[in-house]
Design an enzyme around this catalytic site. Structure first.
Site, PDB file in Angstrom:
ATOM      1  N   TYR A 171    -135.866  19.716 -10.927  1.00  0.00           N
ATOM      2  CA  TYR A 171    -135.240  21.417 -11.003  1.00  0.00           C
ATOM      3  C   TYR A 171    -134.827  21.219 -12.561  1.00  0.00           C
ATOM      4  CZ  TYR A 171    -135.854  22.752  -6.355  1.00  0.00           C
ATOM      5  OH  TYR A 171    -135.917  22.994  -4.681  1.00  0.00           O
ATOM      6  N   GLN A 223    -124.768  26.193  -3.601  1.00  0.00           N
ATOM      7  CA  GLN A 223    -125.335  24.837  -4.453  1.00  0.00           C
ATOM      8  C   GLN A 223    -125.773  26.558  -5.453  1.00  0.00           C
ATOM      9  OE1 GLN A 223    -129.604  23.732  -3.996  1.00  0.00           O
ATOM     10  NE2 GLN A 223    -128.735  22.178  -3.842  1.00  0.00           N
ATOM     11  N   ARG A 270    -130.120  16.779   7.550  1.00  0.00           N
ATOM     12  CA  ARG A 270    -130.862  16.466   9.193  1.00  0.00           C
ATOM     13  C   ARG A 270    -130.347  16.099  10.148  1.00  0.00           C
ATOM     14  NH1 ARG A 270    -135.209  12.123   6.054  1.00  0.00           N
ATOM     15  NH2 ARG A 270    -132.623  11.269   5.221  1.00  0.00           N
TER      16      ARG A 270
END
Length: 418
Positions: A175, A105, A362
């Site tokens: 971001y 990423q 998760r």
């Protein structure tokens, strides 16, 4: 609108993403692992991704790989430079040894960066709050834009040279690239602001630079916000836009990206690390644990502002699907569905609705071998309880506190799998 065409009946069959082929359609999504104290790969990070790869995903995404030192949320995150290459090569080799592909990423944190930790000013489309450093951002100028675009291209080339098979360009969560897209955060009057085309210009130039740097050596996709979690996700009343980036703007942006021809896929996401982080995650909002992860004014601020900043959204499987459906209608590019993918039913729902891949986060912290478990037994139920206690752990070592025995397992003993 023509209904989407189901992708495949078997999510565990090999699947092509741009120039690469994954062994299945399950991707470990990008989650900062907190295992790089010197901004370099460690044995701990390698072991983490090796375990996930051995657990059966088709691709494991390494995060966060910043393209510049000021683009990190703090100084402990990897930034892509020659000194990092030996470790990155070892990391991709470990992932490949378990039969999975490796993705990086690539991103610039913008206003989410901690300027105190990085010892460099956070950047934004204008002078906007950068809460991690308790400061305001530096408004990027034309020289900054040229450098940042070049940084993305150089980081992409480093990643491919180190063996990464996929590159995810971060255009979400407010971001840097996402903040330029937001009409709430971007008030520029030059060619990088104003209309949606202007606000999307930086992201489009970055995606072009990344693709030009790597050609067909790697799959390239972007993580694109559908809704910042500010205002409402749909159109405003009377034709007036809501303050945040919404799903209509996301669909129009995705169409621009598709027309440019630089992407192999889009991974729809949501929420804002600046303004509303829990909109991405859903489930419990661990406000006390978040506050305890900080010291001084930040701890006090989170304790006081937690109910406003860390909101509670009820968890349900595939919770981002309603928004992602709109994106599915808007473009023909492959899409990667993120958010509440925990069992065979949610995987199959995504494929039946025309999504090409699914991403897990998760649930893999709780059970790295969940994909193999689902493949071997389609009735498998994830043991992730969506408590989100893993989220504050990113400031030390990202983990599932239940799996590590730090907090009681609410599913034990009755819910334990043999």
């Amino acid at each position: 609108m023509t209904p989407p065409t189901p992708v495949t009946a078997d999510p565990f069959a090999p699947a092509t993403l741009g120039p690469v082929t994954l062994r299945n359609r399950l991707i470990k999504c990008a989650t900062f692992e907190g295992r790089t104290p010197d901004a370099l790969v460690t044995d701990d990070l390698i072991d983490f991704h090796r375990e996930v790869a051995a657990g059966g995903v088709g691709m494991s995404t390494v995060a966060y790989c910043a393209v510049a030192p000021e683009g990190r949320t703090d100084r402990h995150q990897i930034w892509m430079r020659p000194e990092a290459m030996d470790g990155l090569e070892q990391l991709t080799a470990a992932i490949h040894s378990e039969g999975a592909l490796a993705a990086a990423q690539l991103g610039h944190a913008g206003a989410v960066a901690n300027s105190v930790s990085n010892r460099k000013a956070a950047l934004g489309p204008g002078r906007i709050p950068a809460p991690m450093g308790m400061s305001l951002t530096h408004k990027v100028d034309s020289d900054d834009i040229a450098r940042i675009t070049r940084n993305f291209a150089e980081a992409a080339k480093i990643a491919v040279d180190c063996g990464f098979d996929g590159l995810e360009v971060h255009c979400g969560h407010n971001y840097l690239l996402s903040s330029f897209l937001s009409p709430l955060l971007n008030h520029r009057r030059d060619g990088y602001g104003g209309s949606l085309e202007g606000r999307a210009r930086l992201a489009r130039e970055v995606l072009e630079a990344v693709r030009n740097a790597v050609g067909d050596q790697a799959a390239v996709w972007t993580k694109l916000n559908m809704f910042d979690g500010v205002g409402r996700p749909g159109p405003g009343r009377g034709g007036k836009p809501w303050s945040g980036f919404n799903v209509d703007a996301a669909c129009a942006t995705a169409q621009l990206f598709e027309a440019d021809g630089h992407l192999d896929a889009i991974e729809p996401t949501a929420g804002s690390s600046l303004l509303n982080p829990m909109y991405l995650f859903h489930g419990d909002a661990p406000r006390k644990e978040f506050a305890d992860a900080f010291h001084g004014p930040m701890r006090t601020g989170i304790r006081v502002g937690g109910p406003i900043f860390l909101k509670h959204y009820k968890y349900r499987d595939a919770y981002l699907l309603p928004l992602a459906r709109e994106l599915r209608k808007a473009v023909s590019l492959p899409l990667i569905l993120l958010g509440g993918i925990t069992d065979r039913a949610s995987i199959q729902t995504a494929l039946d609705e025309g999504f090409d891949f699914v991403a897990m986060g998760r649930a893999l912290l709780r059970e790295p071998d969940l994909p193999l478990s689902i493949q071997n037994d389609p009735s498998t139920v994830s043991r992730c309880v969506h408590c989100n206690l893993c989220m504050p752990s990113i400031y030390s070592t990202t983990r599932c506190p239940i799996r590590d025995g730090e907090v009681p397992d609410p599913l034990s003993p009755a819910g334990q799998r043999n």
